[in-house]
Write an enzyme that holds these catalytic residues in place. Structure first.
Site, mmCIF file in Angstrom:
data_model
loop_
_atom_site.group_PDB
_atom_site.id
_atom_site.type_symbol
_atom_site.label_atom_id
_atom_site.label_comp_id
_atom_site.label_asym_id
_atom_site.label_seq_id
_atom_site.Cartn_x
_atom_site.Cartn_y
_atom_site.Cartn_z
ATOM 1 N N GLY A 66 0.793 -1.222 0.000
ATOM 2 C CA GLY A 66 0.000 0.000 0.000
ATOM 3 C C GLY A 66 0.822 1.267 0.000
ATOM 4 O O GLY A 66 0.482 2.241 0.668
ATOM 5 N N ALA A 67 1.895 1.288 -0.769
ATOM 6 C CA ALA A 67 2.832 2.419 -0.722
ATOM 7 C C ALA A 67 2.624 3.428 -1.847
ATOM 8 O O ALA A 67 3.519 4.182 -2.181
ATOM 9 C CB ALA A 67 4.266 1.902 -0.752
ATOM 10 N N TYR B 247 -13.059 -2.100 11.981
ATOM 11 C CA TYR B 247 -11.693 -1.596 11.826
ATOM 12 C C TYR B 247 -10.895 -1.833 13.102
ATOM 13 O O TYR B 247 -9.752 -2.299 13.058
ATOM 14 C CB TYR B 247 -11.721 -0.109 11.484
ATOM 15 C CG TYR B 247 -10.348 0.520 11.386
ATOM 16 C CD1 TYR B 247 -9.517 0.248 10.309
ATOM 17 C CD2 TYR B 247 -9.877 1.371 12.386
ATOM 18 C CE1 TYR B 247 -8.248 0.813 10.211
ATOM 19 C CE2 TYR B 247 -8.615 1.950 12.300
ATOM 20 C CZ TYR B 247 -7.803 1.659 11.213
ATOM 21 O OH TYR B 247 -6.552 2.214 11.134
ATOM 22 N N SER C 81 -2.851 0.338 14.992
ATOM 23 C CA SER C 81 -3.468 1.621 15.305
ATOM 24 C C SER C 81 -3.831 1.681 16.784
ATOM 25 O O SER C 81 -4.043 0.656 17.439
ATOM 26 C CB SER C 81 -4.743 1.817 14.480
ATOM 27 O OG SER C 81 -5.476 2.943 14.922
ATOM 28 N N THR D 280 0.230 5.764 -1.685
ATOM 29 C CA THR D 280 -0.379 6.961 -1.117
ATOM 30 C C THR D 280 -0.150 7.000 0.390
ATOM 31 O O THR D 280 0.288 6.013 0.988
ATOM 32 C CB THR D 280 -1.901 6.984 -1.421
ATOM 33 O OG1 THR D 280 -2.460 8.238 -1.022
ATOM 34 C CG2 THR D 280 -2.625 5.873 -0.683
ATOM 35 N N GLY D 281 -0.430 8.151 1.000
ATOM 36 C CA GLY D 281 -0.394 8.274 2.447
ATOM 37 C C GLY D 281 0.926 7.941 3.096
ATOM 38 O O GLY D 281 2.000 8.200 2.548
ATOM 39 N N ILE D 282 0.854 7.321 4.288
ATOM 40 C CA ILE D 282 2.076 7.034 5.037
ATOM 41 C C ILE D 282 2.926 5.973 4.348
ATOM 42 O O ILE D 282 4.141 5.953 4.483
ATOM 43 C CB ILE D 282 1.784 6.636 6.501
ATOM 44 C CG1 ILE D 282 1.011 5.322 6.571
ATOM 45 C CG2 ILE D 282 1.044 7.739 7.232
ATOM 46 C CD1 ILE D 282 0.874 4.787 7.983
ATOM 47 N N GLY D 283 2.289 5.076 3.589
ATOM 48 C CA GLY D 283 3.053 4.069 2.857
ATOM 49 C C GLY D 283 3.958 4.706 1.825
ATOM 50 O O GLY D 283 5.127 4.327 1.678
#
Length: 301
Positions: free
Chosen positions: A24-25, A177, A152, A27-30
């Site tokens: 998942g890299a 979640y 999380s 977008t975002g923190i990835g």
């Protein structure tokens, strides 16, 4: 603003000759994790959306000057895709030093993966569980190596409801979640225990560590399934971490020299953090491991 930003990874460690996989890299923190680690070594971006992943990789290559930012197709909502990714990786790469299980879904309406798993459980836990299983021998062969699971703070609100693991009797997208993030914590704990290993009084550890982390409340696309939360995120964005700030603990767990032999821990803001009592329940961790293997049709002893 400085308080909200949280801790920063100060390590300047290089990863020459080492291989990193980040799920998942795109977008975002990835993506920010990949950007940082690409300044240090070879990074494989494993994503479902190849077009977005190629755009992210191209941007990172141009910025870092590192041509070894490689895109591979991986859909964590489909075990066939996970197996195909692992088979291709094992054919093409002889080593793997860092596996960052970063991808995730959040606040999805009730839906199922290609294999019939509830989406949060299937992607956030079972997908990464299977991926780690398939790549573990290569990590052992490349040791010292690290496995990093992005969990999380939401794990505090989670429970492992074995009587309704797939949410078919009762479903709440927020709680689903939380349950999946608790599963990440328990998976990390049991994996670390198994990797350390003991035979009588002699440690027979694999030199592969497994740790989990909370990236913080990050302004990202993860909340896209909820209009209300998306609106709140935009309204109060000043109080949220940027993706770069949210990536700091992932980078820290991947490269910090002081974590070379640290395993089975949970971090936030680049330091150890409190785990909920449910996240420290070894009996539940062992049972979840067994049930996960049954669901995936694998034997992982």
């Amino acid at each position: 603003r400085r308080y909200v930003a949280g801790g920063r990874c100060k390590s300047t460690a290089k990863l020459e000759g080492k291989v990193v996989i980040i799920t998942g890299a795109n977008t975002g923190i990835g993506k920010e994790t990949a950007r940082d680690l690409a300044r240090r070594g070879k990074v494989i971006i494993a994503c479902r959306d190849i077009a977005k992943a190629e755009a992210a990789a191209s941007e990172i290559r141009a910025e870092t000057g590192n041509p070894q930012v490689i895109v591979k197709k991986l859909d964590l909502a489909d075990t066939k895709s996970i197996r195909e990714f692992a088979e291709k990786f094992l054919r093409e790469e002889k080593e793997l030093h860092i596996l960052i299980n970063n991808a995730g879904v959040m606040l999805c309406p009730y839906s199922k993966t290609a294999d019939g798993f509830e989406m949060h459980l299937g992607v956030n836990h079972l997908g990464h569980f299977l991926l780690t299983f398939l790549l573990l021998e290569r990590l052992k062969q490349s040791a010292p190596a690290r496995i990093i699971n992005v969990s999380s703070l939401a794990h505090h609100g989670g429970r492992i409801r074995f009587h309704d693991l797939q949410g078919e009797k009762s479903y709440n997208r927020g709680l689903a979640y939380c349950h999946s993030k608790l599963a990440n914590i328990l998976f990390t704990r049991e994996l670390a225990r198994r990797l350390q290993g003991k035979l009588l009084y002699f440690a027979i550890g694999t030199k592969v560590t497994a740790n989990a982390l909370h990236p913080g409340s990050v302004h990202s696309e993860l909340v896209r399934h909820s209009f209300v939360v998306t609106w709140l995120w935009k309204t109060f964005s000043f109080f949220l971490k940027t993706p770069w700030e949210g990536a700091q603990t992932s980078v820290y767990c991947a490269v910090a020299e002081e974590l070379d032999s640290v395993t089975g821990q949970y971090f936030s803001d680049c330091q150890p953090a409190y785990v909920s009592p449910r996240g420290r329940d070894d009996e539940t961790a062992r049972k979840l491991w067994s049930v996960s293997c049954e669901l995936l049709g694998i034997q992982w002893d």
